[in-house]
Design an enzyme around this catalytic site. Sequence first.
Site, PDB file in Angstrom:
ATOM      1  N   ASP A 182      -4.441  -4.643   5.748  1.00 26.65           N
ATOM      2  CA  ASP A 182      -4.801  -5.518   4.633  1.00 26.65           C
ATOM      3  C   ASP A 182      -3.627  -6.444   4.319  1.00 26.65           C
ATOM      4  OD1 ASP A 182      -6.310  -6.602   2.580  1.00 26.65           O
ATOM      5  OD2 ASP A 182      -5.884  -4.974   1.167  1.00 26.65           O
ATOM      6  N   SER A 217       0.859  -1.180   0.000  1.00 25.31           N
ATOM      7  CA  SER A 217       0.000   0.000   0.000  1.00 25.31           C
ATOM      8  C   SER A 217       0.896   1.231   0.000  1.00 25.31           C
ATOM      9  CB  SER A 217      -0.944  -0.053   1.211  1.00 25.31           C
ATOM     10  OG  SER A 217      -1.833   1.040   1.209  1.00 25.31           O
ATOM     11  N   HIS A 244      -2.598  -0.913  -3.261  1.00 19.08           N
ATOM     12  CA  HIS A 244      -3.593   0.149  -3.115  1.00 19.08           C
ATOM     13  C   HIS A 244      -3.007   1.410  -3.745  1.00 19.08           C
ATOM     14  CE1 HIS A 244      -4.653  -1.958   0.944  1.00 19.08           C
ATOM     15  NE2 HIS A 244      -5.045  -2.674  -0.096  1.00 19.08           N
TER      16      HIS A 244
END
Length: 188
Positions: A131, A11, A38
């Site tokens: 995540d 991310s 992400h």
Amino acid sequence: MAPEAIAIGCSAGGLTALERLLAQVDPRLPQPLLVCCHTGSATVELMCELLARHTRLRVTEARERELPQAGTVHVAPSGYHLLIEHDRRFALSVDPRVSYARPSIDVLFDSAAEAYRDALVGVVLTGANSDGAQGLATIRGHGGIAIVQEPGDAESPTMPQAALERAGADHCLPLADIPSLLNRLCLA
């Protein structure tokens, strides 16, 4: 037995981490690399172009019903969860966000673990949320190998720290050491 696929999640700080990792991964790698990052952007086209500048591996956006290709970096498209079906083809989903993200690393890791079982390597890199932690636990639960970037080495340590706390790791290394480990594991 060499792994059959590598799933990578990241991310915040992920683009730079992926560029550094892919620059050192052996271009003869016979496994597909399944990447969920992400990005917050509407497409991953630019990300694919930027990553392609740092590797001799092919870099492409994953497409519905496509089979992952050896020596190819498949990037999860923006706005869709990327799943691996039991026949190992890609599936895209607009199901609700997981850990505030779509694509979700957990969704990719969970489905890839079901498809590849103990022949999967999961890699969690820098990121600002949790995540990937649950998905990495799933990978380990199916006998796959878990690699986590050392949190102190990550631009954003939250994601690798969460992965270590939830799943543990077979290998916890600075980013600079992860490509050589992948090369050893995957070219054996």
